[in-house]
Design an enzyme around this catalytic site. Structure first.
Site, PDB file in Angstrom:
ATOM      1  N   ARG A 115       0.791  -1.223   0.000  1.00  0.00           N
ATOM      2  CA  ARG A 115       0.000   0.000   0.000  1.00  0.00           C
ATOM      3  C   ARG A 115       0.828   1.281   0.000  1.00  0.00           C
ATOM      4  O   ARG A 115       0.587   2.193  -0.798  1.00  0.00           O
ATOM      5  CB  ARG A 115      -0.925   0.049   1.236  1.00  0.00           C
ATOM      6  CG  ARG A 115      -2.191  -0.729   1.093  1.00  0.00           C
ATOM      7  CD  ARG A 115      -2.587  -1.312   2.439  1.00  0.00           C
ATOM      8  NE  ARG A 115      -1.614  -2.306   2.792  1.00  0.00           N
ATOM      9  CZ  ARG A 115      -1.707  -3.589   2.399  1.00  0.00           C
ATOM     10  NH1 ARG A 115      -2.755  -3.984   1.755  1.00  0.00           N
ATOM     11  NH2 ARG A 115      -0.764  -4.457   2.706  1.00  0.00           N
ATOM     12  N   THR A 116       1.790   1.363   0.900  1.00  0.00           N
ATOM     13  CA  THR A 116       2.515   2.634   1.042  1.00  0.00           C
ATOM     14  C   THR A 116       3.281   2.934  -0.243  1.00  0.00           C
ATOM     15  O   THR A 116       3.212   4.048  -0.779  1.00  0.00           O
ATOM     16  CB  THR A 116       3.478   2.563   2.248  1.00  0.00           C
ATOM     17  OG1 THR A 116       2.748   2.067   3.362  1.00  0.00           O
ATOM     18  CG2 THR A 116       4.041   3.923   2.572  1.00  0.00           C
TER      19      THR A 116
ATOM     20  N   LYS B 292      26.695  -4.820  -2.222  1.00  0.00           N
ATOM     21  CA  LYS B 292      28.165  -4.890  -2.358  1.00  0.00           C
ATOM     22  C   LYS B 292      28.866  -4.241  -1.160  1.00  0.00           C
ATOM     23  O   LYS B 292      30.069  -4.082  -1.159  1.00  0.00           O
ATOM     24  CB  LYS B 292      28.602  -4.154  -3.625  1.00  0.00           C
ATOM     25  CG  LYS B 292      28.026  -4.698  -4.911  1.00  0.00           C
ATOM     26  CD  LYS B 292      28.481  -3.815  -6.089  1.00  0.00           C
ATOM     27  CE  LYS B 292      27.444  -3.756  -7.175  1.00  0.00           C
ATOM     28  NZ  LYS B 292      27.639  -2.596  -8.061  1.00  0.00           N
TER      29      LYS B 292
ATOM     30  N   ARG C  86      11.403   3.570   3.568  1.00  0.00           N
ATOM     31  CA  ARG C  86      10.962   2.596   4.592  1.00  0.00           C
ATOM     32  C   ARG C  86      12.163   1.747   4.963  1.00  0.00           C
ATOM     33  O   ARG C  86      12.900   1.285   4.096  1.00  0.00           O
ATOM     34  CB  ARG C  86       9.836   1.703   4.070  1.00  0.00           C
ATOM     35  CG  ARG C  86       9.539   0.547   5.036  1.00  0.00           C
ATOM     36  CD  ARG C  86       8.315  -0.221   4.681  1.00  0.00           C
ATOM     37  NE  ARG C  86       7.104   0.540   4.960  1.00  0.00           N
ATOM     38  CZ  ARG C  86       5.885   0.028   4.909  1.00  0.00           C
ATOM     39  NH1 ARG C  86       5.701  -1.240   4.593  1.00  0.00           N
ATOM     40  NH2 ARG C  86       4.831   0.768   5.169  1.00  0.00           N
TER      41      ARG C  86
ATOM     42  N   HIS D 104       5.094   5.850  11.538  1.00  0.00           N
ATOM     43  CA  HIS D 104       4.579   5.680  10.169  1.00  0.00           C
ATOM     44  C   HIS D 104       3.625   6.865   9.946  1.00  0.00           C
ATOM     45  O   HIS D 104       2.410   6.707   9.901  1.00  0.00           O
ATOM     46  CB  HIS D 104       3.847   4.343  10.071  1.00  0.00           C
ATOM     47  CG  HIS D 104       3.531   3.887   8.684  1.00  0.00           C
ATOM     48  ND1 HIS D 104       3.741   4.655   7.558  1.00  0.00           N
ATOM     49  CD2 HIS D 104       3.008   2.707   8.239  1.00  0.00           C
ATOM     50  CE1 HIS D 104       3.361   3.969   6.487  1.00  0.00           C
ATOM     51  NE2 HIS D 104       2.918   2.786   6.883  1.00  0.00           N
TER      52      HIS D 104
HETATM   53  N1   CP Z   1      -0.264  -0.075   5.895  1.00  0.00           N
HETATM   54  C1   CP Z   1       0.926  -0.311   5.309  1.00  0.00           C
HETATM   55  O1   CP Z   1       1.947   0.288   5.627  1.00  0.00           O
HETATM   56  O2   CP Z   1       0.879  -1.279   4.324  1.00  0.00           O
HETATM   57  P1   CP Z   1       2.133  -1.759   3.495  1.00  0.00           P
HETATM   58  O3   CP Z   1       3.079  -2.426   4.457  1.00  0.00           O
HETATM   59  O4   CP Z   1       1.582  -2.704   2.467  1.00  0.00           O
HETATM   60  O5   CP Z   1       2.769  -0.551   2.878  1.00  0.00           O
END
Ligand code: CP
Length: 306
Positions: A53-54, A82, A103, A131
């Site tokens: 999603r993100t 590497k 992320r 988040h």
């Molecule tokens: N809610 C969320 O962060 O989903 P993903 O891990 O799929 O990005």
């Protein structure tokens, strides 16, 4: 000055309200009128951890605003493999783009990237820490369902100990008056004590329970989270709690008529598919709101307004 988005703790209530208003404005502008807003700008996506999603909603958001996207989601295809350092990677890729989203499994990685880079950095999740764009889209979802983000009874259920989405959301909802909280988890996954203090340092009161069936009947928002296997150091501890909550449609029969079930997703078995067809299921609308809110975030952090 560049604008990073690293932690909800860096935002005020006014900031949150501005994001909500901007997302609402974007949602109401016809698509053809906003298509060129970010033309010529490039979003760099660096996903050191998996995401559906993100990653894809940031990508869709950028493209719908006329911008381009590049990046990686499989670090084994990069020169990190590497032995290239995290900071060398940041100093390399910042030459190619206008804004980056990151992320990472390590708490603090997004902050480190922001301090090192001249580009605006957006935190798409750093370990168990934060988040923030998930929280903004959760707030926007609650605003759309209820017309407000205050005076609500919110039940947070599942993994409240390791969940970065819970940390960010709880902190944010505490900024708005009249919200009451039910914290539903097994004993081993309770919210850490330090999270029970609001931004003015006042300890808030919470009802803590492990009775999901009772909690379901007593809230406006039921925010369910996955028990995250990847966050447990001891697999035995995970096995003890992995199936502790399984919400099914029959459990919703005594719920308030307007009650909405939200979940950041992905789910495993904590919400059964028969919940999807009830009027309480709000999690797929929540996913859609992610793309809207991330359009608002990209515009704000690139200094562009409608
Ligand atoms: N809610 C969320 O962060 O989903 P993903 O891990 O799929 O990005």
């Amino acid at each position: 000055m560049k604008r990073d988005l690293i932690s909800i703790n860096d935002l005020s209530r006014d900031d949150i309200e501005r994001y909500l208003a901007q997302a609402a404005a974007i949602e109401h502008v016809p698509r053809r009128e906003k298509l060129d807003i970010l033309r010529g700008q490039i979003l760099l996506e660096m996903f050191f951890e998996p995401s559906t999603r993100t990653k894809l909603s940031f990508e869709a958001a950028m493209r719908r605003l006329g911008g381009d996207v590049m990046g990686f989601s499989d670090v084994s295809t990069t020169s990190v493999k590497k032995g290239e350092s995290f900071l060398d990677t940041i100093h390399t890729v910042e030459n190619y783009a206008d804004i980056m989203v990151i992320r990472h499994s390590q708490e603090g990685a997004a902050r480190l990237a922001a301090e090192a880079s001249r580009l605006p950095v957006l935190n798409a999740g750093d370990g168990t820490n934060q988040h923030p764009t998930q929280t903004l889209l959760d707030m926007y979802t609650i605003q759309k369902f209820f017309g407000r983000v205050r005076d609500l009874k919110i039940c947070l259920a599942g993994d409240l100990r390791y969940s970065r989405t819970v940390y960010s959301l709880l902190k944010t909802l505490m900024m708005f008056e009249g919200n009451e909280f039910l914290l539903c988890s097994p004993e081993s996954l309770r919210v850490p004590e330090y999270l029970k203090y609001d931004s003015d340092g006042r300890r808030q009161s919470f009802v803590e329970t492990d009775d999901l069936a009772a909690a379901v009947r007593n809230c406006d928002v039921l925010y369910v989270t996955r028990i995250q296997k990847e966050r447990f150091a001891d697999i035995v501890e995970y096995e003890k709690v992995k199936n502790i909550f399984e919400l099914d449609a029959s459990m919703l029969e005594g719920a308030r008529p307007h009650m909405k079930v939200l979940h950041p997703l992905p789910r495993v078995n904590e919400i059964k598919p028969d919940v999807d067809v009830t009027p309480h299921a709000g999690y797929f609308e929540q996913v859609g709101n992610g793309m809207i809110m991330r359009q608002a975030v990209l515009m704000h952090h690139l200094g562009v307004t409608l």
